[in-house]
Design an enzyme around this catalytic site. Structure first.
Site, PDB file in Angstrom:
ATOM      1  N   GLU A 152      56.535-153.853  47.114  1.00 24.79           N
ATOM      2  CA  GLU A 152      55.168-152.354  46.825  1.00 24.79           C
ATOM      3  C   GLU A 152      53.850-152.158  48.081  1.00 24.79           C
ATOM      4  OE1 GLU A 152      56.673-149.330  45.642  1.00 24.79           O
ATOM      5  OE2 GLU A 152      58.148-151.104  45.442  1.00 24.79           O
TER       6      GLU A 152
ATOM      7  N   SER B  36      71.726-139.151 -19.866  1.00 24.22           N
ATOM      8  CA  SER B  36      71.098-139.512 -20.497  1.00 24.22           C
ATOM      9  C   SER B  36      69.956-140.910 -20.277  1.00 24.22           C
ATOM     10  CB  SER B  36      71.716-140.593 -21.832  1.00 24.22           C
ATOM     11  OG  SER B  36      73.329-139.870 -22.442  1.00 24.22           O
TER      12      SER B  36
END
Length: 844
Positions: free
Chosen positions: A113, A491
């Protein structure tokens, strides 16, 4: 003086008067060309500068902002052991310091680059001139000119500007690059670049890309691998190794050639690197092996509620804030909970009719694959897959998968009966989405259970949630029945009704009549009469017997005598729900969730202290600072290598006291009897101190089991989502409890046996189990059906009436089944009360 001379003199005086002063002097000079044109040039220059500033620099970002720049980072979740198990990310990125990048990788990116990066001031003028010339040459064509950007310019574009393709953006980029060079060092600029550059496969930054393409960290990359990553910034899609391997290889070799040209590789290494294959993985590798599931989705929801999703929501968005989240997620317990619930659902659903397709998509064109993928339906059970019916003839259906592949499903492999009539094969149509499993060279219909459920596992002392399963498969159905499903507990609510009774004067030995009980509801409604689930009545019995055998009539009578206001207040304090003081709520008619009910049972086992359920221990930001919970404090001295002789650190006790500690222990002691001789005896052979309670609702449409050991509490709910359908009588003990049993059997293996500890003040007294009277001269036997048992009482609340041993001896002896006797725990019988208490670990 002549008249002509006088006239000249007057004209000269007048001219001097007209050119005297600033503005007359300026006008006089502007009349002359040698003054006028330089002034025009100056004005044009100033206007040009102003225009340049207005177009290119007016709203240019400040380069100083990069000093505090923080890239978007994913959130990582750790389990109870500190291992990463999940990530939440839209951009895969791992931020590293410049020193953590190996020199070979840095040289590869510079060669690709910007080889003069360390020598230029932000702009590469020869490269810039070549880019300008290329742009002019390609004007009017559709071709894009070469970039000519330095790494500094790329940082300026990616972090501070847009990706617009224009001369204006390029000039702004160049100005900003020069400014960046004056603010940051070269190393800082390169660090920003390597951390934020996009390299394909949703990888932002080189570390994430190294994982995505090679499943390695940057420190482990070889030369040819570093060169490949450096080849990607220009156009990652163009060098995709899966689609364009030749193009990717050529670009990688170009980078290697540039490294050799810059003397960053010797001849031998260059030759070897060029000879190597790409070596990339076929698919993207995640930083963590995401476990996903209901637990992690609940963690994600909590984080979003607390911090938001993205940077726009605040600095700690879960997709951008770089958070580190420590959870109580236990992989082993989660696997066991998931497996236990799934097998229980499949066991119940086996032999029942097929409910129908998962979903349906249009099939009016050839876009079925995209539509199936958009439905985002998968299943994470064994080798099952989600498929769509493409076509069907008399004997075979053609099916398609989200990856575009197709297969077949013969009629014989889909012969399951359909609830609406016929078979599954006869009713499926093109566009139906189903679940299938491999069978030979084809696929067979796989039936996802129509019934569903949820399960939660929690630590008794801390409230940390170890496991959570909210259905059969979270990838197929996102609805979490552990936290989102409001269901009647039936219950399973009774322990809290009796706890309220204990707090209001009753004892475990109190006598309650198991007989008809009706409530007058007014002239219009008349009497409301309650009944036991199995019918029948048993007359006067102890409170313990009523809970062990889950007697409805005894429960509503106890609630009535206690006062439903007291009962609902305790239920509310326990976090189960806020109910009106109606007797029906004492039998579980109010809605709650698995998580809330499990936490309430954990509160009882924690001596009545509620610490609240928690999935997240703490959250750290990217700098390691703890930001959640808000009141988190480090325990100073807790990590000391050795005791320094000073006082030991004692963190403050968390939570709040919801129920009196002695009441909570009494209830746990009674719930142990549910395991030993009540409605959950199938858990008795686990051979551990354990408590629990079954729960069913009318129908029954909902079934539960909640219970645990002194350190772990877990709960299971099962029921139908879409219809109020009956599950079957007694399913709480025959369906939910076996799921709990399987989980506990897998989880408790190898763990030490821990007894329940009694709080200070509890009195352990020998009583007659049937009458509740105190016993002298006799001892509890090894059998769960022993006539004499140890019972827990508050001080001075133990029974005063006694029963003699010879009276007990005259009672009929219940014959114990041989199989039951085999499962009975044999212990040495204590000779006195003190010896018993010491064998139980003492009273605390």
């Amino acid at each position: 003086m002549t008249e002509a001379a006088e006239t000249d003199t007057e004209m000269s005086v007048t001219l001097r008067r007209e050119t005297t002063g600033f503005w007359p002097g300026v006008r006089a000079r502007l009349a002359k060309r040698r003054y006028r044109w330089p002034l025009y040039l100056l004005l044009m220059t100033l206007m040009g500068m102003l225009a340049f500033w207005w177009v290119f620099m007016r709203d240019l970002p400040s380069a100083d902002s990069l000093l505090d720049y923080e890239p978007a980072l994913p959130t990582f979740v750790r389990d109870v052991n500190g291992e990463p198990v999940q990530s939440f990310a839209r951009e895969r990125r791992v931020e590293l310091a410049y020193e953590e990048y190996p020199p070979v990788l840095i040289r590869a990116f510079l060669a690709s680059e910007d080889s003069s990066f360390f020598t230029h001031g932000g702009l590469d003028y020869p490269g810039l001139a070549a880019a300008v010339f290329d742009y002019i040459a390609k004007m009017g064509s559709d071709e894009r000119a070469r970039g000519g950007s330095t790494i500094t310019q790329q940082v300026a574009k990616n972090l501070l500007l847009t990706n617009e393709y224009s001369v204006t953006r390029k000039i702004r980029e160049a100005i900003l690059a020069v400014r960046i060079e004056n603010v940051l060092t070269k190393e800082q600029i390169l660090e920003l670049y390597l951390n934020q550059i996009f390299l394909g496969r949703n990888a932002y930054g080189v570390q994430a890309a190294a994982r995505a393409y090679f499943n390695k960290d940057v420190a482990d990359l070889e030369v040819h691998e570093a060169a490949f990553l450096a080849a990607l910034p220009r156009a990652p899609a163009n060098y995709n190794p899966s689609r364009f391997p030749e193009r990717a290889l050529a670009r990688r070799n170009y980078v290697l050639d540039q490294m050799r040209e810059n003397d960053w590789l010797n001849e031998a290494d260059w030759q070897e690197a060029r000879a190597r294959p790409l070596g990339t993985t076929r698919t993207s590798q995640s930083v963590t092996d995401n476990v996903d599931g209901y637990y992690m989705e609940e963690v994600r929801r909590i984080l979003i509620d607390s911090f938001g999703e993205d940077a726009e929501d605040g600095p700690y968005g879960i997709y951008s804030g770089g958070l580190w989240v420590r959870t109580s997620y236990d992989p082993q317990m989660q696997d066991s909970a998931q497996r236990s619930l799934r097998e229980g659902l499949l066991r119940f659903d086996r032999g029942r009719a097929w409910a129908g397709p998962v979903a349906t998509i249009p099939m009016d064109d050839d876009q079925w694959q995209s539509r199936l993928a958009a439905a985002n339906l998968t299943i994470d059970y064994e080798d099952w897959r989600v498929a769509v019916i493409l076509s069907k003839d008399e004997n075979t259906a053609r099916i398609g998968f989200a990856d575009g592949s197709t297969s077949t499903m013969p009629r014989s492999a889909a012969s399951i009966a359909r609830r609406s009539g016929g078979t599954a094969f006869s009713t499926i149509q093109p566009g139906d989405i189903i679940t299938v499993r491999p069978e030979g060279n084809a696929y067979a219909l796989a039936k996802v259970p129509d019934i569903s459920g949820g399960m939660v596992v929690e630590d008794v002392r801390t409230g940390r949630v170890y496991a959570m399963q909210g259905g059969f498969s979270s990838s197929l159905e996102a609805f979490n029945r552990a936290t989102q499903a409001e269901r009647q507990p039936g219950s399973a609510i009774k322990p809290f009704v009796y706890a309220a009774a204990l707090e209001n004067g009753m004892t475990p030995a109190s006598i309650i009549v198991d007989g008809p009980f009706c409530v007058y509801q007014g002239a219009g409604l008349g009497n409301k009469c309650f009944r036991n689930s199995g019918g029948g009545v048993a007359g006067p019995q102890t409170l313990r017997w009523g809970l062990e055998n889950s007697r409805n009539l005894m429960t509503v009578r106890a609630a009535s005598e206690t006062g439903m206001e007291n009962v609902t207040q305790l239920i509310s304090r326990a976090g189960i729900g806020d109910y009106e003081p109606y007797l029906a709520f004492s039998l579980g008619a109010g809605d709650t969730t698995v998580l809330r009910l499990v936490n309430a049972y954990g509160m009882l086992a924690n001596h009545g202290r509620d610490v609240g359920p928690s999935l997240i221990d703490y959250v750290q930001n990217r700098d390691g600072e703890v930001i959640y919970p808000a009141n988190w404090r480090a325990c100073e001295g807790c990590n000391a290598d050795d005791w320094d002789g000073e006082r030991m650190p004692r963190p403050p006790m968390p939570g709040r006291q919801v129920v009196d500690a002695m009441t909570a222990f009494q209830m746990i002691h009674i719930l142990e009897g549910v395991i030993q001789r009540g409605t959950a005896t199938l858990l008795r052979d686990l051979d551990r101190p354990m408590f629990g309670k079954t729960g069913t609702t009318t129908g029954p449409t909902n079934v539960w089991f909640v219970g645990g050991t002194p350190d772990i509490v877990a709960g299971v709910y099962m029921g139908y989502d879409r219809q109020n359908r009956s599950i079957g009588y007694g399913a709480g003990g025959t369906l939910a409890a076996p799921i709990f049993r399987q989980f506990m059997q897998e989880t408790l293996e190898g763990r030490p046996v821990i007894p329940f500890r009694a709080p200070r003040g509890i009195r352990m007294v020998r009583i007659d189990r049937r009458t509740g009277r105190r016993v002298f001269g006799g001892w509890p036997s090894d059998s769960p059906q022993s006539a004499i048992i140890w019972e827990a009482f508050r001080p001075d609340s133990q029974p005063t009436r006694t029963i003699r041993r010879d009276v007990l001896a005259r009672r009929p002896i219940r014959r114990i089944d041989p199989n039951e006797a085999q499962n009975t725990v044999t212990v040495d019988r204590p000779t006195n009360d003190n010896e018993f208490l010491q064998s139980e670990g003492g009273i605390y």
